[in-house]
Design an enzyme around this catalytic site. Structure first.
Site, PDB file in Angstrom:
ATOM      1  N   SER A  17       0.856  -1.186   0.000  1.00 22.82           N
ATOM      2  CA  SER A  17       0.000   0.000   0.000  1.00 22.82           C
ATOM      3  C   SER A  17       0.894   1.240   0.000  1.00 22.82           C
ATOM      4  CB  SER A  17      -0.953  -0.055   1.206  1.00 22.82           C
ATOM      5  OG  SER A  17      -1.906   0.982   1.135  1.00 22.82           O
ATOM      6  N   HIS A  44      -2.547  -1.054  -3.443  1.00 20.09           N
ATOM      7  CA  HIS A  44      -3.664  -0.126  -3.280  1.00 20.09           C
ATOM      8  C   HIS A  44      -3.424   1.116  -4.132  1.00 20.09           C
ATOM      9  CE1 HIS A  44      -4.501  -1.937   0.959  1.00 20.09           C
ATOM     10  NE2 HIS A  44      -5.033  -2.675  -0.009  1.00 20.09           N
ATOM     11  N   ASP A 137      -4.617  -4.400   5.878  1.00 18.26           N
ATOM     12  CA  ASP A 137      -5.018  -5.316   4.820  1.00 18.26           C
ATOM     13  C   ASP A 137      -3.920  -6.376   4.630  1.00 18.26           C
ATOM     14  OD1 ASP A 137      -6.558  -6.415   2.820  1.00 18.26           O
ATOM     15  OD2 ASP A 137      -5.948  -4.970   1.293  1.00 18.26           O
TER      16      ASP A 137
END
Length: 198
Positions: A17, A44, A137
């Site tokens: 991310s 992401h 995540d």
């Protein structure tokens, strides 16, 4: 006396991310052109992102780098990137699926979705890698990879641009290797080429 066995791997899944674009470039640059397994990635991104990530990674990496397509069969020596705003799933026949199901961990694509579906498809022949990121995540995904016998590598939080995601993975389950960013790519090449001595 128990005989040593060598574990072989068929695929790598990676999640990243915040700070991940730079980190992915460093990791993938270590892979040779004939790297014998596929690499599937969730980074992401903003839902309206263009293809700059694929173009950038293709310049830094000897492998074929492409956006994942619906019903595409997975091939070795290829890096598959989840499209912005789609979950990326691995089917048990080693093909890919895309989904617009609701966000998971506020994210679509979500790392957990890729990791969990890949864990069911590849079982103990999967390597899961968590890189830099500012959320949690991937934590559920690494738990399932561990449960089904896969292997886990996490970026040392001290070397991460955002340390929350590596720390969340390390807190969730036992990790096989926690490595500085620069060592992850060479380690994965060694792991794939030699297998994992059990």
């Amino acid at each position: 006396m128990k005989e040593n066995t060598v574990k072989t791997f068929k695929a790598i899944v990676m999640g990243a991310s915040a700070g991940g674009i730079k980190a992915l470039g460093i990791v993938l640059s270590a892979f040779p052109k004939d790297f014998p397994v596929p690499v599937l990635i969730v980074q992401h991104l903003h839902p309206n992102s263009d293809s700059y990530l694929i173009q950038m990674l293709a310049q830094q990496c000897a492998l074929t780098v492409k956006q994942a397509d619906e019903k595409e069969l997975i091939h070795a020596s290829t890096v598959y990137i989840a499209p912005p705003n789609y979950h990326l799933l691995v089917e048990e026949d080693y093909s890919l699926s895309l989904s617009v199901d609701p966000r998971v961990n506020f994210s679509r694509p979500a790392i957990d979705v890729l990791f969990e579906t890949a864990a069911y498809a590849y079982r103990d022949q999967l390597i899961g890698v968590i890189l830099t990121g500012a959320n949690g995540d991937g934590s559920q995904g690494v738990k399932l990879i561990r449960k089904l016998g896969g292997y886990l590598v996490v970026q040392d939080p001290a070397t991460a641009e955002a340390e929350a995601m590596p720390r969340a993975a390390i807190s969730a389950v036992r990790i096989d290797r926690v490595l500085p960013l620069e060592q992850i790519g060479p380690y994965l090449v060694q792991l794939i080429n030699r297998g994992c001595q059990l």
